[in-house]
Scaffold this active site. Structure first.
Site, PDB file in Angstrom:
ATOM      1  N   ARG A 130      -8.324  -0.443   4.339  1.00 13.97           N
ATOM      2  CA  ARG A 130      -7.372   0.804   3.826  1.00 13.97           C
ATOM      3  C   ARG A 130      -6.054   0.046   3.440  1.00 13.97           C
ATOM      4  O   ARG A 130      -5.296   0.615   2.605  1.00 13.97           O
ATOM      5  CB  ARG A 130      -7.016   1.659   4.773  1.00 13.97           C
ATOM      6  N   ASP A 187       4.874   0.512  12.014  1.00 11.21           N
ATOM      7  CA  ASP A 187       3.625  -0.279  11.429  1.00 11.21           C
ATOM      8  C   ASP A 187       3.704  -1.774  12.070  1.00 11.21           C
ATOM      9  O   ASP A 187       2.394  -2.422  12.232  1.00 11.21           O
ATOM     10  CB  ASP A 187       3.748  -0.097  10.153  1.00 11.21           C
ATOM     11  N   CYS A 236      -4.749  11.965  12.943  1.00  9.34           N
ATOM     12  CA  CYS A 236      -5.189  10.723  12.723  1.00  9.34           C
ATOM     13  C   CYS A 236      -5.309   9.814  13.875  1.00  9.34           C
ATOM     14  O   CYS A 236      -4.907  10.503  15.101  1.00  9.34           O
ATOM     15  CB  CYS A 236      -4.625  10.076  11.654  1.00  9.34           C
ATOM     16  N   LYS A 264       0.759  -1.154  -0.060  1.00 10.07           N
ATOM     17  CA  LYS A 264      -0.091   0.018  -0.024  1.00 10.07           C
ATOM     18  C   LYS A 264       0.882   1.308   0.054  1.00 10.07           C
ATOM     19  O   LYS A 264       0.459   2.065  -0.872  1.00 10.07           O
ATOM     20  CB  LYS A 264      -0.915   0.131   1.005  1.00 10.07           C
TER      21      LYS A 264
HETATM   22  C1  UD1 Z   1       4.638   6.575   6.380  1.00 12.90           C
HETATM   23  C2  UD1 Z   1       3.602   5.535   6.287  1.00 12.90           C
HETATM   24  C3  UD1 Z   1       3.199   4.767   7.566  1.00 12.90           C
HETATM   25  C4  UD1 Z   1       4.422   4.677   8.454  1.00 12.90           C
HETATM   26  C5  UD1 Z   1       5.257   5.928   8.559  1.00 12.90           C
HETATM   27  C6  UD1 Z   1       6.766   5.475   9.374  1.00 12.90           C
HETATM   28  C7  UD1 Z   1       2.723   5.871   4.078  1.00 12.90           C
HETATM   29  C8  UD1 Z   1       1.428   6.227   3.287  1.00 12.90           C
HETATM   30  N1  UD1 Z   1       2.635   5.733   5.342  1.00 12.90           N
HETATM   31  O1  UD1 Z   1       3.768   7.620   6.863  1.00 12.90           O
HETATM   32  O2  UD1 Z   1       2.470   3.831   7.318  1.00 12.90           O
HETATM   33  O3  UD1 Z   1       4.054   4.459   9.842  1.00 12.90           O
HETATM   34  O4  UD1 Z   1       5.493   6.455   7.290  1.00 12.90           O
HETATM   35  O5  UD1 Z   1       7.215   4.719   8.795  1.00 12.90           O
HETATM   36  O6  UD1 Z   1       3.759   5.551   3.576  1.00 12.90           O
HETATM   37  N2  UD1 Z   1       6.612  14.432  10.877  1.00 12.90           N
HETATM   38  C9  UD1 Z   1       6.653  15.752  11.275  1.00 12.90           C
HETATM   39  N3  UD1 Z   1       6.584  16.652  10.530  1.00 12.90           N
HETATM   40  C10 UD1 Z   1       6.214  16.359   9.075  1.00 12.90           C
HETATM   41  C11 UD1 Z   1       6.324  14.864   8.790  1.00 12.90           C
HETATM   42  C12 UD1 Z   1       6.261  14.084   9.636  1.00 12.90           C
HETATM   43  O7  UD1 Z   1       6.524  16.009  12.510  1.00 12.90           O
HETATM   44  O8  UD1 Z   1       6.373  17.113   8.163  1.00 12.90           O
HETATM   45  C13 UD1 Z   1       6.573  13.415  12.083  1.00 12.90           C
HETATM   46  C14 UD1 Z   1       5.260  12.490  12.319  1.00 12.90           C
HETATM   47  O9  UD1 Z   1       4.293  13.256  12.948  1.00 12.90           O
HETATM   48  C15 UD1 Z   1       5.607  11.303  12.664  1.00 12.90           C
HETATM   49  C16 UD1 Z   1       7.100  11.046  12.089  1.00 12.90           C
HETATM   50  O10 UD1 Z   1       7.649  12.267  11.764  1.00 12.90           O
HETATM   51  O11 UD1 Z   1       5.764  11.506  13.846  1.00 12.90           O
HETATM   52  C17 UD1 Z   1       7.039  10.108  11.104  1.00 12.90           C
HETATM   53  O12 UD1 Z   1       6.293  10.556  10.034  1.00 12.90           O
HETATM   54  P1  UD1 Z   1       6.596  10.050   8.405  1.00 12.90           P
HETATM   55  O13 UD1 Z   1       7.838   9.142   8.140  1.00 12.90           O
HETATM   56  O14 UD1 Z   1       6.443  11.290   7.674  1.00 12.90           O
HETATM   57  O15 UD1 Z   1       5.134   9.172   8.039  1.00 12.90           O
HETATM   58  P2  UD1 Z   1       4.445   9.125   7.108  1.00 12.90           P
HETATM   59  O16 UD1 Z   1       4.811   9.202   5.752  1.00 12.90           O
HETATM   60  O17 UD1 Z   1       3.345  10.011   7.303  1.00 12.90           O
END
Ligand code: UD1
Length: 417
Positions: free
Chosen positions: A398, A306, A116, A22
């Site tokens: 999902r 995850d 979320c 996914k």
């Molecule tokens: C992706 C995955 C999700 C997985 C996560 C971490 C997808 C669709 N989802 O989510 O399943 O759990 O990676 O491996 O690929 N953060 C900030 N600011 C930002 C971006 C992130 O503070 O601009 C923080 C987030 O709140 C979180 C952490 O960084 O605490 C990790 O987030 P991130 O690696 O960005 O995860 P996603 O891309 O949302």
């Protein structure tokens, strides 16, 4: 609302083929928008999030069709409109369309993502990088509007944290440009490499994906291409968790062993036999699992956040006390309350879970709190003596394709209502 009925206590056996990822499919679908031509994606999982991404592509003027696990996208002509709010909100990771729309259309308006089930989901790192690349960024009234302002020949971006989504958005926004972006402290997850492989297959120039420095040389256009999505490593973890909890002997086909090293190591440590023959993974469990003193979720190649709920479920039935520390998300243990209803002994202190292994679980009515927490509840119900219902499975759907069929094929007694 759909639910699963599970009669637990059966050992799992048989063979199953791992679905496509996914988390790879979603950014690659977004990236398809940048191709002035047609895209054929193979091994694309049939999930509600994937269908939502296809609806976003349609709303932007692409012509898409899905046949089994193949998705066809004709993005020869696109409309550079704002994506409708309801479509953006349908899929949590729709923010990854921002970079793709910026590349193809030079400006983009999206609704600001809310929080979320796992806590706040900020995108400050995405927006900061996009600004550094020469785009204006305006946030007002719940919307984010970005537009290309200046062409920069070279931009160095250093991410404060190797965010998966920010890395993807930066790669996407930089793909169709005149400049070059060097991204430091990039996420190294296999899904990043898959995205880069897709873009490069269409004529992009991305180097170093899968390492912490990714270099993106902008190109004028991307061409028609065909790509096979990588298998889903978290679904692989789900099968390991299920066998460790119920006992059994299963073969999971179409795995990539190198993507799941950190997960496999943990299950072996607990006492599961996990062996590979090419891309087949055989998981055997014939006895009660042993505890793991402490596991921390971390970025790739470490133990993935995850897979945390799934490991905690296995540990809930293991002998002894185990600790799990969540370092990525603020609020990832909501599912523990559901596991407790099934008889698990888990205490949560902020980002730490203390798991006292119990000998058995019992049937109960539980609900999915989020995608992987829901999968954890299903695994616990498979292991529990008696009948359980798992409610709110829209969360599971999902990310898991037809989970009831996949588990039924492994001899589980599971029905969807
Ligand atoms: C992706 C995955 C999700 C997985 C996560 C971490 C997808 C669709 N989802 O989510 O399943 O759990 O990676 O491996 O690929 N953060 C900030 N600011 C930002 C971006 C992130 O503070 O601009 C923080 C987030 O709140 C979180 C952490 O960084 O605490 C990790 O987030 P991130 O690696 O960005 O995860 P996603 O891309 O949302």
């Amino acid at each position: 609302m759909a639910k699963l009925h599970i009669r637990g206590g059966r050992r799992l056996s048989g063979e199953v083929t791992l679905q496509g990822s996914k988390n790879s499919a979603l950014p690659i679908l977004a990236a398809s928008l940048m191709v002035r031509g047609t895209v054929v994606l193979h091994n694309c999982p049939d999930l509600s999030d994937v269908r939502a991404a296809v609806r976003i592509l349609n709303s932007l003027g692409c012509k898409c069709s899905q046949l089994g696990h193949d998705v066809y996208i004709d993005a020869s002509v696109v409309k550079c409109d704002a994506v409708p709010d309801d479509l953006m909100r349908e899929m949590r990771s729709s923010v990854v369309f921002l970079g793709a729309i910026l590349s193809r259309c030079a400006s983009a308006t999206i609704s600001a993502p809310g929080g979320c089930e796992l806590g706040p989901r900020p995108i400050d790192l995405h927006l900061k990088a996009i600004k550094e690349m020469g785009f204006s960024v305006n946030e007002s009234g719940g919307y984010i509007n970005c537009a290309r302002e200046s062409g920069r020949s070279k931009t160095d971006i250093i991410l404060d944290f190797p965010s998966v989504g920010a890395t993807e958005n930066i790669i996407l926004a930089a793909t169709l440009s005149k400049g070059r972006v060097v991204l430091h402290n990039a996420a190294k997850e296999p899904e990043i490499s898959d995205l880069a492989d897709f873009i490069n297959g269409a004529g992009g120039k991305i180097y170093g994906a899968g390492t912490d420095t990714v270099e993106i040389f902008g190109v004028n256009r991307l061409y028609s291409t065909e790509h096979t999505i990588i298998p889903d490593r978290i679904v692989a973890a789900t099968y390991m968790s299920a066998v460790s909890a119920t006992g059994g002997d299963i073969t999971v086909k179409n795995t990539v062993p190198s993507h799941i090293n950190a997960i496999v190591t943990r299950y072996r440590e607990m006492g599961c036999e996990v062996n590979f023959s090419d891309d087949d993974m055989r998981v055997v469990s014939n006895r009660r699992m042993s505890r793991i003193t402490k596991t921390r979720s971390t970025v790739y190649p470490g133990f993935p956040t995850d897979a945390g709920p799934l490991l905690v479920t296995s540990l809930a039935l293991a002998e002894g006390t185990s600790l799990f520390v969540e370092t990525i998300f603020d609020n990832r243990f909501n599912y523990a309350e559901e596991l407790k209803l099934l008889g698990a002994d888990i205490k949560v202190f902020g980002r730490l879970a203390v798991i006292e292994g119990v000998r058995s679980l019992h049937g109960a009515n539980v609900r999915c709190t989020d995608l992987r927490g829901g999968a954890a509840a299903v695994v616990a119900a498979l292991a529990a003596e008696g009948e359980s219902t798992v409610d709110k499975i829209c969360h599971i759907e999902r990310g898991y394709e037809n989970i009831q069929n996949a588990l039924s094929a492994l001899s589980a007694d599971i029905k969807r209502e």
